[in-house]
Design a protein around this motif. Structure first.
Motif, mmCIF file in Angstrom:
data_model
loop_
_atom_site.group_PDB
_atom_site.id
_atom_site.type_symbol
_atom_site.label_atom_id
_atom_site.label_comp_id
_atom_site.label_asym_id
_atom_site.label_seq_id
_atom_site.Cartn_x
_atom_site.Cartn_y
_atom_site.Cartn_z
ATOM 1 N N GLN A 1 -16.294 -20.562 42.647
ATOM 2 C CA GLN A 1 -15.043 -21.280 42.507
ATOM 3 C C GLN A 1 -15.580 -22.757 42.864
ATOM 4 O OE1 GLN A 1 -11.785 -19.823 44.491
ATOM 5 N NE2 GLN A 1 -10.354 -20.852 43.142
ATOM 6 N N ALA A 2 -15.279 -23.469 41.855
ATOM 7 C CA ALA A 2 -15.420 -25.069 42.173
ATOM 8 C C ALA A 2 -14.059 -25.611 42.572
ATOM 9 C CB ALA A 2 -15.860 -25.818 40.840
ATOM 10 N N PRO A 3 -14.202 -26.675 43.220
ATOM 11 C CA PRO A 3 -12.778 -27.371 43.571
ATOM 12 C C PRO A 3 -11.651 -27.505 42.685
ATOM 13 C CG PRO A 3 -14.611 -28.323 44.608
ATOM 14 C CD PRO A 3 -15.076 -27.498 43.500
ATOM 15 N N GLY A 4 -10.405 -27.019 42.831
ATOM 16 C CA GLY A 4 -9.769 -27.419 41.740
ATOM 17 C C GLY A 4 -9.644 -26.506 40.293
ATOM 18 N N LYS A 5 -10.620 -25.580 40.481
ATOM 19 C CA LYS A 5 -10.820 -24.752 39.349
ATOM 20 C C LYS A 5 -10.740 -23.091 39.709
ATOM 21 C CE LYS A 5 -13.795 -27.528 36.904
ATOM 22 N NZ LYS A 5 -15.280 -27.899 35.923
ATOM 23 N N GLU A 6 -10.499 -22.383 38.686
ATOM 24 C CA GLU A 6 -10.367 -20.911 38.934
ATOM 25 C C GLU A 6 -11.662 -20.100 39.380
ATOM 26 O OE1 GLU A 6 -6.232 -19.844 36.448
ATOM 27 O OE2 GLU A 6 -8.115 -19.080 35.907
ATOM 28 N N ARG A 7 -11.807 -19.222 39.881
ATOM 29 C CA ARG A 7 -13.039 -18.556 39.987
ATOM 30 C C ARG A 7 -13.486 -18.049 38.796
ATOM 31 N NH1 ARG A 7 -13.197 -14.123 44.786
ATOM 32 N NH2 ARG A 7 -12.209 -16.006 45.991
ATOM 33 N N GLU A 8 -14.668 -18.126 38.759
ATOM 34 C CA GLU A 8 -15.395 -17.694 37.311
ATOM 35 C C GLU A 8 -16.675 -16.619 37.626
ATOM 36 O OE1 GLU A 8 -16.908 -21.054 35.043
ATOM 37 O OE2 GLU A 8 -18.221 -21.564 36.614
ATOM 38 N N PHE A 9 -16.968 -15.999 36.636
ATOM 39 C CA PHE A 9 -18.174 -15.203 36.683
ATOM 40 C C PHE A 9 -19.250 -15.776 36.472
ATOM 41 C CE2 PHE A 9 -20.549 -11.506 35.953
ATOM 42 C CZ PHE A 9 -21.291 -11.558 34.872
ATOM 43 N N VAL A 10 -20.419 -15.429 37.117
ATOM 44 C CA VAL A 10 -21.572 -15.964 37.110
ATOM 45 C C VAL A 10 -22.810 -14.946 36.442
ATOM 46 C CG1 VAL A 10 -23.530 -17.262 38.172
ATOM 47 C CG2 VAL A 10 -21.065 -17.729 38.838
ATOM 48 N N ALA A 11 -22.784 -14.083 37.228
ATOM 49 C CA ALA A 11 -23.930 -12.997 36.766
ATOM 50 C C ALA A 11 -23.696 -11.673 37.267
ATOM 51 C CB ALA A 11 -25.264 -13.614 37.284
ATOM 52 N N ASP B 1 -22.565 -27.288 38.883
ATOM 53 C CA ASP B 1 -22.920 -26.156 39.637
ATOM 54 C C ASP B 1 -22.312 -26.002 40.871
ATOM 55 O OD1 ASP B 1 -26.074 -25.873 38.133
ATOM 56 O OD2 ASP B 1 -24.543 -24.766 37.341
ATOM 57 N N THR B 2 -21.920 -27.029 41.535
ATOM 58 C CA THR B 2 -21.255 -27.093 42.975
ATOM 59 C C THR B 2 -20.125 -26.292 42.981
ATOM 60 O OG1 THR B 2 -22.334 -29.288 43.052
ATOM 61 C CG2 THR B 2 -20.132 -28.635 44.273
ATOM 62 N N ALA B 3 -20.037 -25.370 43.785
ATOM 63 C CA ALA B 3 -18.959 -24.493 43.925
ATOM 64 C C ALA B 3 -19.222 -23.591 45.297
ATOM 65 C CB ALA B 3 -19.018 -23.502 42.795
ATOM 66 N N VAL B 4 -18.216 -22.872 45.590
ATOM 67 C CA VAL B 4 -18.337 -21.683 46.758
ATOM 68 C C VAL B 4 -18.653 -20.562 45.612
ATOM 69 C CG1 VAL B 4 -17.354 -20.231 48.171
ATOM 70 C CG2 VAL B 4 -16.674 -22.567 48.187
ATOM 71 N N TYR B 5 -19.888 -19.981 46.024
ATOM 72 C CA TYR B 5 -20.416 -18.595 45.562
ATOM 73 C C TYR B 5 -20.239 -17.300 46.124
ATOM 74 C CZ TYR B 5 -22.953 -21.775 41.995
ATOM 75 O OH TYR B 5 -23.191 -22.583 41.199
ATOM 76 N N TYR B 6 -19.670 -16.606 45.432
ATOM 77 C CA TYR B 6 -19.065 -15.171 46.041
ATOM 78 C C TYR B 6 -19.818 -14.041 45.521
ATOM 79 C CZ TYR B 6 -15.153 -17.804 47.223
ATOM 80 O OH TYR B 6 -14.248 -18.849 47.920
ATOM 81 N N CYS B 7 -20.349 -13.104 46.517
ATOM 82 C CA CYS B 7 -20.950 -12.017 46.185
ATOM 83 C C CYS B 7 -19.719 -10.864 45.910
ATOM 84 C CB CYS B 7 -21.899 -11.545 47.188
ATOM 85 S SG CYS B 7 -22.640 -9.999 47.166
ATOM 86 N N VAL C 1 -22.605 -24.245 47.761
ATOM 87 C CA VAL C 1 -23.571 -24.720 47.123
ATOM 88 C C VAL C 1 -23.128 -26.173 46.380
ATOM 89 C CG1 VAL C 1 -25.188 -24.658 44.899
ATOM 90 C CG2 VAL C 1 -24.731 -22.822 46.307
ATOM 91 N N THR C 2 -23.785 -27.220 47.106
ATOM 92 C CA THR C 2 -23.489 -28.821 46.470
ATOM 93 C C THR C 2 -24.576 -29.224 45.763
ATOM 94 O OG1 THR C 2 -21.953 -28.941 48.344
ATOM 95 C CG2 THR C 2 -22.576 -30.982 47.205
ATOM 96 N N VAL C 3 -24.430 -29.589 44.663
ATOM 97 C CA VAL C 3 -25.646 -30.063 43.975
ATOM 98 C C VAL C 3 -25.257 -31.666 43.715
ATOM 99 C CG1 VAL C 3 -27.344 -30.288 41.933
ATOM 100 C CG2 VAL C 3 -25.886 -28.294 42.581
ATOM 101 N N SER C 4 -26.346 -32.435 44.301
ATOM 102 C CA SER C 4 -25.958 -34.139 44.245
ATOM 103 C C SER C 4 -26.565 -34.568 43.087
ATOM 104 C CB SER C 4 -26.381 -34.679 45.489
ATOM 105 O OG SER C 4 -27.882 -34.457 45.663
#
Length: 114
Positions: free
Chosen positions: A39-49, A84-90, A110-113
């Protein structure tokens, strides 16, 4: 009590790599499907893998794996991009359960600069 604990997040430069881990307890791990969302700031949680699929945005860059002897699932992330910057959830669900994901971790940032 089921617990999913993520680790491995952090700050990385674009093009870099990170490996996230998720340690599960309180469930028969080998009988559960595992997945990753973000889930990125201001966005809905999304499936990754999951074992059987990847989001189009991460295909070829992210790899999910698991070690049943350690009750742990991993997400290897390469060629990281700022988006790819977001909070990653298991997440976990019992094999055959088809009403969504049953359990969630607390997330790892996870923060990608650029």
């Amino acid at each position: 009590q089921v617990q999913l604990v993520e680790s491995g997040g952090g700050l990385v430069q674009a093009g870099g790599s990170l490996r996230l881990s998720c340690a599960a307890s309180g469930l028969p791990f080998s009988s559960y499907a595992m997945g990753w969302f973000r889930q990125a700031p201001g966005k809905e949680r999304e499936f990754v893998a999951s074992r059987t699929s990847y989001a189009d945005s991460v295909k070829g860059r992210f790899t999910i794996s698991r070690d049943n002897s350690k009750n742990t699932v991993y997400l290897q992330m390469s060629s990281l991009k700022p988006e790819d910057t977001a909070v990653y959830y298991c997440t976990a669900r019992e094999s055959g359960y088809n009403r969504g994901w049953q359990y969630w971790g607390q997330g790892t940032q996870v923060t990608v600069s650029s």
